[in-house]
Each structure stands twice: as structure tokens, then as C-alpha cells.
Design a protein around this motif. Structure first.
Motif, PDB file in Angstrom:
ATOM      1  N   GLN A   3      20.835  19.794 -23.817  1.00  0.00           N
ATOM      2  CA  GLN A   3      19.865  20.803 -23.418  1.00  0.00           C
ATOM      3  C   GLN A   3      20.067  22.162 -24.099  1.00  0.00           C
ATOM      4  OE1 GLN A   3      17.074  20.373 -21.359  1.00  0.00           O
ATOM      5  NE2 GLN A   3      17.613  18.258 -21.811  1.00  0.00           N
ATOM      6  N   ASN A   4      21.281  22.426 -24.591  1.00  0.00           N
ATOM      7  CA  ASN A   4      21.556  23.706 -25.233  1.00  0.00           C
ATOM      8  C   ASN A   4      21.591  23.613 -26.759  1.00  0.00           C
ATOM      9  OD1 ASN A   4      21.825  25.287 -22.833  1.00  0.00           O
ATOM     10  ND2 ASN A   4      23.793  24.274 -22.480  1.00  0.00           N
ATOM     11  N   LEU A   5      21.205  22.456 -27.313  1.00  0.00           N
ATOM     12  CA  LEU A   5      21.228  22.265 -28.763  1.00  0.00           C
ATOM     13  C   LEU A   5      20.265  23.236 -29.448  1.00  0.00           C
ATOM     14  CD1 LEU A   5      22.536  20.368 -30.913  1.00  0.00           C
ATOM     15  CD2 LEU A   5      20.413  19.065 -30.843  1.00  0.00           C
ATOM     16  N   GLU A   6      20.762  23.932 -30.468  1.00  0.00           N
ATOM     17  CA  GLU A   6      19.941  24.900 -31.185  1.00  0.00           C
ATOM     18  C   GLU A   6      19.572  24.434 -32.592  1.00  0.00           C
ATOM     19  OE1 GLU A   6      21.766  28.721 -31.177  1.00  0.00           O
ATOM     20  OE2 GLU A   6      21.606  28.972 -29.011  1.00  0.00           O
ATOM     21  N   THR A   7      20.425  23.617 -33.238  1.00  0.00           N
ATOM     22  CA  THR A   7      20.153  23.133 -34.595  1.00  0.00           C
ATOM     23  C   THR A   7      20.282  21.622 -34.636  1.00  0.00           C
ATOM     24  OG1 THR A   7      20.985  25.175 -35.602  1.00  0.00           O
ATOM     25  CG2 THR A   7      20.839  23.238 -37.014  1.00  0.00           C
ATOM     26  N   PHE A   8      19.240  20.949 -35.128  1.00  0.00           N
ATOM     27  CA  PHE A   8      19.249  19.493 -35.296  1.00  0.00           C
ATOM     28  C   PHE A   8      18.926  19.224 -36.763  1.00  0.00           C
ATOM     29  CE2 PHE A   8      17.470  15.269 -33.400  1.00  0.00           C
ATOM     30  CZ  PHE A   8      18.600  14.612 -33.866  1.00  0.00           C
ATOM     31  N   ASP A   9      19.961  18.859 -37.541  1.00  0.00           N
ATOM     32  CA  ASP A   9      19.828  18.695 -38.994  1.00  0.00           C
ATOM     33  C   ASP A   9      19.914  17.211 -39.346  1.00  0.00           C
ATOM     34  OD1 ASP A   9      19.864  18.798 -41.727  1.00  0.00           O
ATOM     35  OD2 ASP A   9      21.362  20.393 -41.864  1.00  0.00           O
ATOM     36  N   LEU A  10      18.776  16.640 -39.759  1.00  0.00           N
ATOM     37  CA  LEU A  10      18.700  15.218 -40.096  1.00  0.00           C
ATOM     38  C   LEU A  10      18.490  14.985 -41.582  1.00  0.00           C
ATOM     39  CD1 LEU A  10      16.535  14.180 -37.060  1.00  0.00           C
ATOM     40  CD2 LEU A  10      18.779  13.242 -37.582  1.00  0.00           C
ATOM     41  N   ASP A  12      19.192  14.110 -45.392  1.00  0.00           N
ATOM     42  CA  ASP A  12      20.070  13.145 -46.073  1.00  0.00           C
ATOM     43  C   ASP A  12      20.572  12.036 -45.159  1.00  0.00           C
ATOM     44  OD1 ASP A  12      19.892  14.631 -48.489  1.00  0.00           O
ATOM     45  OD2 ASP A  12      21.436  15.991 -47.762  1.00  0.00           O
ATOM     46  N   THR A  13      19.857  11.767 -44.089  1.00  0.00           N
ATOM     47  CA  THR A  13      20.257  10.678 -43.190  1.00  0.00           C
ATOM     48  C   THR A  13      19.348   9.461 -43.317  1.00  0.00           C
ATOM     49  OG1 THR A  13      18.858  11.460 -41.378  1.00  0.00           O
ATOM     50  CG2 THR A  13      21.102  12.358 -41.511  1.00  0.00           C
ATOM     51  N   GLY A  14      18.173   9.623 -43.921  1.00  0.00           N
ATOM     52  CA  GLY A  14      17.226   8.526 -43.996  1.00  0.00           C
ATOM     53  C   GLY A  14      16.376   8.394 -42.751  1.00  0.00           C
ATOM     54  N   VAL A  15      16.630   9.210 -41.738  1.00  0.00           N
ATOM     55  CA  VAL A  15      15.853   9.159 -40.500  1.00  0.00           C
ATOM     56  C   VAL A  15      14.490   9.805 -40.718  1.00  0.00           C
ATOM     57  CG1 VAL A  15      15.735   9.910 -38.094  1.00  0.00           C
ATOM     58  CG2 VAL A  15      17.926   9.181 -39.076  1.00  0.00           C
ATOM     59  N   ARG A  16      13.433   9.097 -40.391  1.00  0.00           N
ATOM     60  CA  ARG A  16      12.076   9.602 -40.583  1.00  0.00           C
ATOM     61  C   ARG A  16      11.326   9.773 -39.258  1.00  0.00           C
ATOM     62  NH1 ARG A  16      14.179  10.294 -44.732  1.00  0.00           N
ATOM     63  NH2 ARG A  16      13.585   9.597 -46.817  1.00  0.00           N
ATOM     64  N   GLU A  17      11.497   8.834 -38.334  1.00  0.00           N
ATOM     65  CA  GLU A  17      10.762   8.881 -37.079  1.00  0.00           C
ATOM     66  C   GLU A  17      11.528   9.712 -36.055  1.00  0.00           C
ATOM     67  OE1 GLU A  17       7.799   7.561 -36.488  1.00  0.00           O
ATOM     68  OE2 GLU A  17       7.601   6.718 -38.513  1.00  0.00           O
ATOM     69  N   MET A  18      10.845  10.683 -35.444  1.00  0.00           N
ATOM     70  CA  MET A  18      11.460  11.525 -34.436  1.00  0.00           C
ATOM     71  C   MET A  18      11.071  11.032 -33.041  1.00  0.00           C
ATOM     72  SD  MET A  18      13.173  13.826 -36.076  1.00  0.00           S
ATOM     73  CE  MET A  18      13.480  12.584 -37.336  1.00  0.00           C
ATOM     74  N   PRO A  19      12.045  10.768 -32.170  1.00  0.00           N
ATOM     75  CA  PRO A  19      11.716  10.334 -30.805  1.00  0.00           C
ATOM     76  C   PRO A  19      11.094  11.454 -29.993  1.00  0.00           C
ATOM     77  CG  PRO A  19      14.070  10.765 -31.000  1.00  0.00           C
ATOM     78  CD  PRO A  19      13.496  10.878 -32.390  1.00  0.00           C
ATOM     79  N   LYS A  20      10.220  11.103 -29.073  1.00  0.00           N
ATOM     80  CA  LYS A  20       9.514  12.121 -28.293  1.00  0.00           C
ATOM     81  C   LYS A  20      10.449  12.911 -27.387  1.00  0.00           C
ATOM     82  CE  LYS A  20       8.136   8.789 -24.728  1.00  0.00           C
ATOM     83  NZ  LYS A  20       6.986   8.191 -24.023  1.00  0.00           N
ATOM     84  N   GLU A  21      11.668  12.375 -27.148  1.00  0.00           N
ATOM     85  CA  GLU A  21      12.615  13.087 -26.290  1.00  0.00           C
ATOM     86  C   GLU A  21      13.048  14.430 -26.876  1.00  0.00           C
ATOM     87  OE1 GLU A  21      12.386   9.051 -24.922  1.00  0.00           O
ATOM     88  OE2 GLU A  21      12.726   9.876 -26.918  1.00  0.00           O
ATOM     89  N   ILE A  22      12.854  14.609 -28.194  1.00  0.00           N
ATOM     90  CA  ILE A  22      13.202  15.894 -28.807  1.00  0.00           C
ATOM     91  C   ILE A  22      12.410  17.022 -28.148  1.00  0.00           C
ATOM     92  CG2 ILE A  22      12.969  17.251 -30.943  1.00  0.00           C
ATOM     93  CD1 ILE A  22      13.788  14.828 -32.498  1.00  0.00           C
ATOM     94  N   GLY A  23      11.250  16.690 -27.620  1.00  0.00           N
ATOM     95  CA  GLY A  23      10.425  17.684 -26.950  1.00  0.00           C
ATOM     96  C   GLY A  23      11.085  18.298 -25.726  1.00  0.00           C
ATOM     97  N   LYS A  24      12.161  17.673 -25.229  1.00  0.00           N
ATOM     98  CA  LYS A  24      12.870  18.199 -24.059  1.00  0.00           C
ATOM     99  C   LYS A  24      13.914  19.247 -24.433  1.00  0.00           C
ATOM    100  CE  LYS A  24      12.394  13.768 -21.635  1.00  0.00           C
ATOM    101  NZ  LYS A  24      13.124  12.639 -20.986  1.00  0.00           N
ATOM    102  N   LEU A  25      14.188  19.391 -25.734  1.00  0.00           N
ATOM    103  CA  LEU A  25      15.225  20.327 -26.178  1.00  0.00           C
ATOM    104  C   LEU A  25      14.608  21.713 -26.318  1.00  0.00           C
ATOM    105  CD1 LEU A  25      16.966  18.061 -28.863  1.00  0.00           C
ATOM    106  CD2 LEU A  25      17.502  18.305 -26.429  1.00  0.00           C
ATOM    107  N   GLY A  46       4.644  21.721 -29.280  1.00  0.00           N
ATOM    108  CA  GLY A  46       4.291  23.103 -28.976  1.00  0.00           C
ATOM    109  C   GLY A  46       5.062  23.685 -27.809  1.00  0.00           C
ATOM    110  N   CYS A  47       5.741  22.810 -27.040  1.00  0.00           N
ATOM    111  CA  CYS A  47       6.536  23.278 -25.900  1.00  0.00           C
ATOM    112  C   CYS A  47       7.891  23.824 -26.331  1.00  0.00           C
ATOM    113  CB  CYS A  47       6.740  22.144 -24.905  1.00  0.00           C
ATOM    114  SG  CYS A  47       5.208  21.544 -24.153  1.00  0.00           S
ATOM    115  N   ILE A  48       8.318  23.498 -27.570  1.00  0.00           N
ATOM    116  CA  ILE A  48       9.613  23.988 -28.051  1.00  0.00           C
ATOM    117  C   ILE A  48       9.381  25.363 -28.655  1.00  0.00           C
ATOM    118  CG2 ILE A  48      11.699  23.355 -29.315  1.00  0.00           C
ATOM    119  CD1 ILE A  48      10.647  20.551 -29.608  1.00  0.00           C
ATOM    120  N   THR A  49       9.086  26.314 -27.801  1.00  0.00           N
ATOM    121  CA  THR A  49       8.630  27.628 -28.270  1.00  0.00           C
ATOM    122  C   THR A  49       9.720  28.456 -28.938  1.00  0.00           C
ATOM    123  OG1 THR A  49       9.017  28.485 -26.042  1.00  0.00           O
ATOM    124  CG2 THR A  49       6.783  27.743 -26.573  1.00  0.00           C
TER     125      THR A  49
END
Length: 291
Positions: A3-10, A12-25, A46-49
Motif C-alpha cells: 500500500q505504500n509502494l511509490e515506484t514500480f519499475d518493470l 527490462d523484465t518482459g512484463v507487458r500486461e498490468m494486473p488491475k490490482e495496481i489500481g489499489k496502490l 485515474g484513481c492513482i492521483t
């Protein structure tokens, strides 16, 4: 759970699809990836203001459908965004994307890349372009030079790639007093002349003109005329295989020395050209001919 995560760096990982749970951060400030799809977040991004950086988002996933339109519209809610990077942009996105960008009053860096070289970037930011924008990259076809770019008086760096412009963009850029870096590459300009007039671009410190392999393949004569900021040879001149004459008139001393046949470190770039002419700032005329 982060819940307190400020930076999510993906990157060079090959990850393309983002899960909808990211919207809770809700504390997230920086979301970085490589062509990541946010279609799953079309109703909640838009909720991740608190987001300040969003890079590099792909708009390819849903084509021109409702999903990508909803996503673009949601982006307009990110009022604190400082940096935005989008790829896979097409003309059909233009009005929706323009409306969202117009809401980003804190935006400082904007990177837009079209889906392919045939696809047009069509943004309409005339009414309210981001006032704080300092860095702009447009990678894709432009039918005309955007009228809103000269309105960006805080712009420091402009990069045009694959733009396919035929009208000289310099006449539109000449009054941009804070522009320090100008990058023109990948068939960004297909006209006959780039004209830098007297007393213009007084603050420009970095000028990069790139000729990519395969571009201007029939060009026989190239003239570089009084570009005081150009200290080195434009990248890719070695690819202009049919070039017969290279004229360098009133170029700075550093430029002349760099391509000198007498030990110039960049002479190899132009050594294939049969006729090279120099007219130095003091009026001296120098001519190198292989015939």
C-alpha cells in the motif's frame, strides 16, 4: 498488499500486461515499463492521483476500440503527472488524447510514438498546451508541423523522429527562446532546405541532424550553411552513397577541424564524397576533390 509502494519499475523484465490490482496502490508515484498494456486499468488508473511518471504505455492492445478510448480518457485524471510516454498512437486517438493532455498542467516531459511509420500523430493542444512542458518527443508521421509547439515557451528539448515533414519547421521554431536542444532524425524532414536565419536560436546548444541508412538515397548535393551550433558532422552522412558534393559554408572552426583530411577524427564520414567545399568564417575557400 504494497500500500505504500511509490515506484514500480518493470523495465527490462518482459512484463507487458498490468494486473488491475495496481489500481489499489494509491501511493504510487512512478510506474515504468516497456510497452506495457494498461487496458485492465481503464476504469481505475485515474484513481492513482499521486502518479508523477507513467512510461512506457502501449495503446495497441485494443486497437481503436472503446477500451483504449476509456484508458486515454482516464489518463486525464492524473493531474500530478510530470512525465508521460505513449506508444502505438494513431490518428483516431487524437481528440481523446489531446483532451487528456490538456488536463495535465504539471506535465514536463511527453513522449509520443505512433503505431507505425504510416500512422499519423494528430494532437490538438492549441487551446491549452501543458505550460510546464520542457521535453517533447514526437516519433511518427506529422501531416503538418503542430501549431501548438511554438506555444510551449518553456520547452528546452524537442525531438522529431519519422515526422516526414516537407515544410521547413525552423520558421515555426525560431521564436522559441528557451530551446536548447533540437534533434531531427529518421526522415523527420523530407524537404529541400533547413533555414536557420540570423539572430534566431540564440540559446540553442545541441543540434543533432541524423541521416538514417536508406533515407535520401538519391541525394547528390548537400549544403550546410552557417550553423554555429553544429560542431560535428551530422550522423549518417556516410549512408548518402550517391552524394557528389558536400558544401560547408561558414561553419564553426570545430566543425571544419573535425572533418579535415589532415587528421580530422570524423573525416572518415565524408571521405566517400568526391567533392567537398569549405568556406570558413574568415572567408577562406577550401576545395577537396578526388577527380
Amino acid at each position: 498488499m504494497l500500500q505504500n509502494l511509490e515506484t514500480f519499475d518493470l523495465r527490462d523484465t518482459g512484463v507487458r500486461e498490468m494486473p488491475k490490482e495496481i489500481g489499489k496502490l494509491r501511493m504510487l508515484r512512478h510506474l515504468l515499463g516497456d510497452r506495457m498494456s494498461l487496458i485492465q486499468l481503464k476504469n481505475c488508473i485515474g484513481c492513482i492521483t499521486s502518479l508523477q511518471t507513467l512510461h512506457n504505455v502501449s495503446l495497441d492492445g485494443d486497437g481503436y476500440g472503446a477500451g483504449v478510448v476509456e484508458l486515454i480518457t482516464e489518463l486525464g485524471k492524473l493531474k500530478e503527472l510530470r512525465e508521460l510516454g505513449l506508444v502505438g498512437v494513431v490518428r483516431e486517438h487524437g481528440s481523446y488524447l489531446s483532451s487528456s493532455i490538456n488536463e495535465m498542467k504539471c506535465l514536463e516531459k511527453l513522449d509520443i510514438e505512433s503505431k507505425s511509420k504510416e500512422k499519423v500523430i494528430d494532437l490538438h493542444l492549441i487551446s491549452s498546451p501543458p505550460p510546464m512542458l520542457r521535453n517533447l518527443t514526437l516519433n511518427g508521421k506529422l501531416e503538418n508541423f503542430p501549431e501548438w509547439i511554438p506555444e510551449l515557451q518553456n520547452l528546452v528539448e524537442l525531438r522529431l523522429v519519422r515526422s516526414q515533414l516537407t515544410d521547413d519547421p525552423m520558421k515555426s521554431l525560431k521564436n522559441m527562446k528557451n530551446l536548447l536542444s533540437l534533434f531531427i532524425s529518421g526522415c523527420a524532414y523530407e524537404g529541400e532546405c533547413l533555414h536557420f536565419q540570423d539572430e534566431e536560436f540564440r540559446k540553442l546548444k545541441d543540434l543533432c541532424i541524423v541521416f538514417e541508412k536508406g533515407a535520401l538515397c538519391s541525394l547528390k548535393m548537400l549544403t550546410l550553411y552557417y550553423i554555429p551550433q553544429l560542431k560535428t558532422v551530422p550522423i549518417g552522412i556516410q549512408h548518402l552513397e550517391k552524394l557528389e558534393v558536400l558544401r560547408n559554408w561558414y561553419m564553426p572552426t570545430e566543425f571544419v577541424e573535425s572533418v579535415s583530411s589532415d587528421g580530422g577524427k570524423e573525416h572518415w564520414i565524408i571521405e566517400h564524397v568526391p567533392l567537398v567545399e569549405f568556406r570558413t568564417l574568415d572567408g577562406t575557400f577550401i576545395r577537396h576533390s578526388k577527380t
